[in-house]
Each structure stands twice: as structure tokens, then as C-alpha cells.
Design a protein around this motif. Structure first.
Motif, short mmCIF file in Angstrom:
data_model
loop_
_atom_site.label_atom_id
_atom_site.label_comp_id
_atom_site.label_asym_id
_atom_site.label_seq_id
_atom_site.Cartn_x
_atom_site.Cartn_y
_atom_site.Cartn_z
N UNK A 159 23.57 39.18 3.33
CA UNK A 159 23.63 39.22 1.87
C UNK A 159 22.31 38.86 1.22
N UNK A 160 21.36 38.33 2.00
CA UNK A 160 20.08 37.93 1.44
C UNK A 160 19.29 39.15 0.96
N UNK A 161 18.64 38.97 -0.19
CA UNK A 161 17.75 40.00 -0.71
C UNK A 161 16.32 39.78 -0.23
N UNK A 162 15.41 40.55 -0.80
CA UNK A 162 14.01 40.56 -0.35
C UNK A 162 13.36 39.19 -0.45
N UNK A 163 13.50 38.52 -1.60
CA UNK A 163 12.83 37.23 -1.78
C UNK A 163 13.39 36.17 -0.83
N UNK A 164 14.73 36.14 -0.69
CA UNK A 164 15.36 35.14 0.19
C UNK A 164 14.91 35.32 1.63
N UNK A 165 14.86 36.56 2.09
CA UNK A 165 14.42 36.81 3.47
C UNK A 165 12.95 36.47 3.65
N UNK A 166 12.11 36.90 2.70
CA UNK A 166 10.67 36.67 2.81
C UNK A 166 10.37 35.18 2.91
N UNK A 167 11.05 34.37 2.08
CA UNK A 167 10.80 32.92 2.11
C UNK A 167 11.16 32.32 3.46
N UNK A 168 12.35 32.63 3.96
CA UNK A 168 12.83 32.02 5.19
C UNK A 168 12.04 32.49 6.41
N UNK A 169 11.69 33.76 6.45
CA UNK A 169 10.91 34.26 7.58
C UNK A 169 9.51 33.66 7.59
N UNK A 170 8.93 33.51 6.41
CA UNK A 170 7.58 32.93 6.33
C UNK A 170 7.61 31.43 6.62
N UNK A 171 8.55 30.72 6.01
CA UNK A 171 8.61 29.26 6.18
C UNK A 171 8.89 28.89 7.63
N UNK A 172 9.73 29.66 8.30
CA UNK A 172 10.09 29.36 9.69
C UNK A 172 9.03 29.79 10.69
N UNK A 173 8.14 30.69 10.28
CA UNK A 173 7.17 31.26 11.21
C UNK A 173 7.85 32.08 12.28
#
Length: 549
Positions: A114-128
């Protein structure tokens, strides 16, 4: 493999007799697939989707596929401790990937579809995240985000039909032997981002041992599941703690099958009833929001159910849901309370503990939970404090990802601060009042929204309800209710007065909602919890607008 022996006696006796035995080396993936005692031929997963497609997988097939994926990821350079994101619904590849990532010693990063573009981008970047496994449509979105994800090296797409596509082609190229990566019980296994109400989401790092820490609660909330077993189902997304550690992983730990349903859109109560009946589901985790929707389904008695136990968690269950489940489903609901950081702490077990409707139950064996004051002292019975869990516990998380300050802020001495407010009664039952931010102070009273919402649901016109405090000059706050009406009911002044009088008579004069607003739907988090912060912000915006006109 049971941790609890029902022969130990009642709930209190079981708690006294129980002791943790956490091995130094433990791997979540092997525990749920290779070491659970299930035969290669035993059914592990039954999958179907809303289009009518279906498939079955045995534990032997899951074992081989997870080994192949672990070896394929290793060949691509993914090693121990590195994050692999999963953006998938309830489907075979999701479960296989979790087991494979754990066997590799890597860290699974479950993300909601259900995550959109911003939600995915943040989590993928923050987690590395180093790799992403997702469906074909979302793989295109992930590829478009690569410019802001310097650590991402691999994107694997899954075909809509399990068994086909790049994911399975990758498996075919790898060996079926166990990758042989040892892990300690304290090594990280999962990185789950919390759906916080303030600030950016924080990644809770969860250890392999946390699975063991969940098991006493799982066994008892499912009425001694290890002794009875059966087919398990939950509508909860496998991207969250509820779907993973309350359903998929513990079910497989006991060598039992799970039903996976890949639907479209919102929870469909009639489809849920049909699934429960057609597959003869015996055990389930159904969040309170979904339970309330089931209450609205027409003619539930036409479904022949085989349910033996239901656990419900995420919001307060309330007396009305417990009564309805007993009367209509013919099975008791065991309420459970826990958090991503510290899961499966408190709950009920109908065969061993008398349920007090409205109470969360008591701490499950191996866990200590108290309502504490600002200095970390347990509160006397009946007095409200912040619910806190003792940190000496295998289910406790390792900390927030790359955020030591937030991790430190969650502890007061030996206590983990949950942010939930409640109290303990004289018999040891714990009662949830609300989130610290949700507790309403009105005319000197501290009022939790959960009790009022449960009372509102007892009115036949109310399908769903959420309660907040609205600023008021005289009282500090007044109680305002947002209500979704059931089918066949229309908003009117007469209905509003009727609902208000119902609460006033059932609870107390200071607890009735002085304002009621009828809305089409409540704002929910992706885990199905009501976003009261959004409702409060709506009220603040209205007041600001009124102040400028």
C-alpha cells in the motif's frame, strides 16, 4: 516444541512455572522451515487470489526454494547483516523470501504494497537496502527511485502467477543446499518501520530470538496452539509484525499450514467469511477493525465455520466485539497487546484465564508489564500510568535503526516505555486507556477513547467510531465522536441525541460525546489502526479557519 504445558494449571500457575531457554545460536528461517518437525510432504502454504488462481506448497518445496534463493542472493553479493526489502502481498514468494533471507543471515525489510512513492523511497534509503524483491508493477517504481538509492544493487520481479518469472528463474540457477550461514540468537533478522503518528517512521531492528519471545503469547492466545494446531489465516499484511510474528512465522514454527489470500483493495468481510468456511480455518488473527467489518456482513450464520480460536490486536477489542464473536462465530476472542518493538506481551487465553471484557488480559508467561509513574515506579492497582515492559525479555527489539537517541528515549531504567496508558486492577488484569496523545482531559477527568468507542458500537446504527478530545474553553476538552453509520441508517439530530443518551446511560455523564460528526470512512493506518491524530488535526484546521473569519 511447545513452550507451555496446559497441565501446569491455571494462568497464574503457568506463569510461575515458565522459564525461558534461549540458545546462543538460533536462526528464524531454519526454525520455521528445517527444524519444525514437519515432513517434506506436509502442506505449508495454501494460496489463492481474488481472480480465482490457487496453489499449494509443501514444507519440502519451501525448504528447497528458500535454500535456492539464499544461495542466489549470496551469488549476487548479498551477505549477512545486509537489508533485503520485500514489497509483496500474501503470496508464496513473500514467505519463501523471508525464510531465505534469514538463512543467509541478512535482514528482511518488509514493506507494505500500500506504500506510495514517498513512503517507499524514505524506507529504502534510510535502511540502505541492497536488494528489493517485489512484483512486476512495483519493480518499475523502484527502478525509477534508484537515483536516490545509492546502496540498492538488485531488483527482483515476481510474475503475477507464482512459479513463473524472474524470481523463479533466479531460483533455478542456484543450488538447493542450505547456505550454511550460522547466526546468533541476538543477531538482527527483521527491520520493521513503525507507523508512528509523529515524525518520520523509525526502523525497529528485531533479533532472531524475538520469534521465541513471541511463542508463549502465540500459544496461549490461540488456546494452546502447539497442542491442537490447524490451518491459520490472517487478513493482516505480512509486511507488519501482526502478519509475520503473530501469524506466518509462529504457524510454521509449529509445522502447521497457513492460508495466504492475495486480494484487491480494502478488506471484504463477505470474502473473509467465505475463505474461513471454504478452507475450514481453525485459528486466526483478525484485527479489531476487520472484526467490526465482519459484524456488518449480512447473514453470517449461513457460513459453516471450523474456528477454534481468534486472537485480535492493534486496537482495543471491547466488550461488544467479544459478545458478538461468542454469539455469532461461536468462538471466543482472545485480545492481545504488544508493539513492533516489544511484541506479544499481554493477552487472554480463554481455557486458562477468565476473560474480563474490556481488559487486555494479563502478561503472558515470560513477560513483565506494569503501569509506571514518571520515575519508573509501578503504580498501585487502579491508578493510571504509562504501560511499560521490563527490558530483560527475549522479545525486546535491538533498537531503532541508526537512531540511538530515539532508542535511549524509549527506556526509563529497566523499563521500555510503550507510549500506551493504562492501569492494573487488583487481580493483575491490565486495562488499556489509550495512547498518551489520545487520552482526553475534560473537566478534570482523564478519559480514554477506547471505552467510549466500544460503547458507541453497541448502538445498532454505529458501524465504526473514533473519539478525540476537542479543545474547549470551559472544560479544557470536550469529547467528539466521528461515526460511520451502518447500512440503512441516516444522520439526523434525533439519532445524534439517541446515541449521546446511550453513552451517558451506559458510562457516565462526563464521558458522552458532546459532538458527533458522521463521516463516510475513518482514516486508518496501513495496519488498520484509527489515525486519531488526523482527526485532531482536522479539528485544529477548522478552528484556525474559524478564528480568521
Amino acid at each position: 516444541m511447545a513452550l507451555i504445558d496446559p497441565g501446569w494449571g491455571d494462568f497464574a500457575a503457568i506463569r510461575r512455572a515458565f522459564r525461558w531457554h534461549i540458545p546462543e545460536r538460533f536462526n528464524m528461517g531454519r526454525a520455521v522451515c528445517d527444524e519444525n518437525g514437519a515432513s517434506d510432504q506436509a502442506t505449508a502454504l495454501i494460496w489463492e487470489n481474488s481472480d480465482g488462481d490457487a496453489a499449494r506448497y509443501s514444507f519440502g518445496q519451501i525448504r528447497e526454494a528458500s535454500n535456492r534463493l539464499a544461495n542466489a542472493l549470496a551469488a549476487k553479493g548479498i551477505g549477512a547483516g545486509e537489508r533485503v526489502a520485500l514489497i509483496l502481498a500474501q503470496r508464496p514468494e513473500t514467505a519463501i523470501a523471508h525464510v531465505a533471507i534469514h538463512k543467509l543471515g541478512a535482514v528482511a525489510l518488509p514493506l507494505s504494497v500500500l506504500f506510495g512513492e514517498d513512503a517507499l523511497a524514505y524506507r529504502l534509503a534510510d535502511s540502505g537496502a541492497r536488494a528489493v524483491i517485489t512484483d512486476a508493477r512495483r519493480s518499475e517504481l523502484v527502478e525509477s527511485l534508484r537515483g536516490g538509492l545509492p546502496e540498492l544493487e538488485l531488483v527482483i520481479a515476481c510474475d503475477p502467477t507464482p512459479g513463473k518469472g524472474a524470481f523463479w528463474d533466479l531460483l533455478a540457477s542456484a543450488a538447493a543446499t542450505d547456505p550454511g550461514v550460522p547466526t546468533l540468537a541476538d543477531d538482527p533478522a527483521l527491520l520493521i518501520y513503525t507507523s508512528g503518528t509523529t515524525g518520520p517512521p523509525k526502523g525497529a531492528l528485531v533479533a532472531h530470538r524475538s520469534l521465541i519471545g513471541n511463542l508463549t503469547g502465540f500459544e496461549m492466545s490461540q488456546n494452546f496452539y502447539a497442542q491442537s494446531g490447524g490451518l491459520f489465516w490472517t487478513p493482516a499484511d505480512w509486511a507488519w509484525t501482526g502478519g509475520l510474528l503473530d501469524a506466518l512465522l509462529p504457524t510454521w514454527y509449529y509445522g502447521q499450514p497457513i492460508l495466504a489470500y492475495e486480494g484487491r483493495g480494502a478488506f471484504d468481510p463477505e470474502r473473509a467469511f467465505a475463505l474461513l468456511a471454504a478452507h475450514e480455518v481453525s485459528n486466526a488473527f483478525i484485527p479489531p477493525t476487520a472484526m467490526k467489518m465482519l459484524m456488518q456482513a449480512p447473514e453470517p450464520a449461513r457460513y459453516r465455520l471450523a474456528l477454534r480460536a481468534i486472537m485480535s490486536a492493534g486496537e482495543a477489542v471491547g466488550e461488544r466485539l467479544i459478545e458478538w464473536s461468542d454469539q455469532v462465530l461461536g468462538v471466543p476472542v482472545n485480545e492481545m497487546w504488544g508493539q513492533t518493538e516489544f511484541n506479544y506481551l499481554v493477552g487472554n487465553c480463554r481455557p486458562a484465564l477468565a476473560v474480563r471484557p474490556g481488559s487486555m488480559g494479563q502478561p503472558y508467561p515470560g513477560h513483565r508489564v506494569e503501569a509506571i509513574d514518571a520515575e519508573g515506579n509501578p503504580m498501585p492497582a487502579g491508578e493510571i500510568g504509562e504501560l511499560a515492559a521490563h527490558r530483560d525479555d527475549p522479545v525486546m527489539f535491538l533498537g531503532y535503526w541508526r537512531n540511538e537517541e530515539s532508542t535511549r528515549a524509549k527506556f526509563l531504567g529497566d523499563w521500555f516505555l510503550t507510549g500506551d496508558v493504562g492501569y492494573r486492577d487488583e487481580d493483575g488484569y491490565l486495562w488499556f486507556v489509550g495512547r498518551k496523545d489520545d487520552v482526553i482531559s475534560s473537566a478534570g477527568y482523564r478519559i480514554g477513547p477506547g471505552e467510549i468507542e466500544d460503547c458507541l458500537l453497541k448502538h445498532p446504527a454505529v458501524a465504526q467510531a473514533a473519539v478525540i478530545g476537542k479543545p474547549d474553553e470551559l472544560r479544557g476538552n470536550i469529547i467528539k465522536a466521528f461515526i460511520v453509520l451502518g447500512q440503512g441508517y441516516s444522520a439526523s439530530e434525533g439519532l445524534t441525541r439517541e446515541i449521546q443518551d446511550s453513552v451517558r446511560q451506559r458510562l457516565a455523564a462526563y464521558e458522552y460525546p458532546r459532538e458527533i460528526e458522521y463521516i463516510a470512512e475513518l482514516p486508518l493506518t496501513t495496519t488498520g489502526k484509527v489515525r486519531r491524530t488526523e482527526l485532531r488535526e482536522l479539528e485544529r484546521q477548522r478552528q484556525r479557519q474559524q478564528g480568521t473569519t
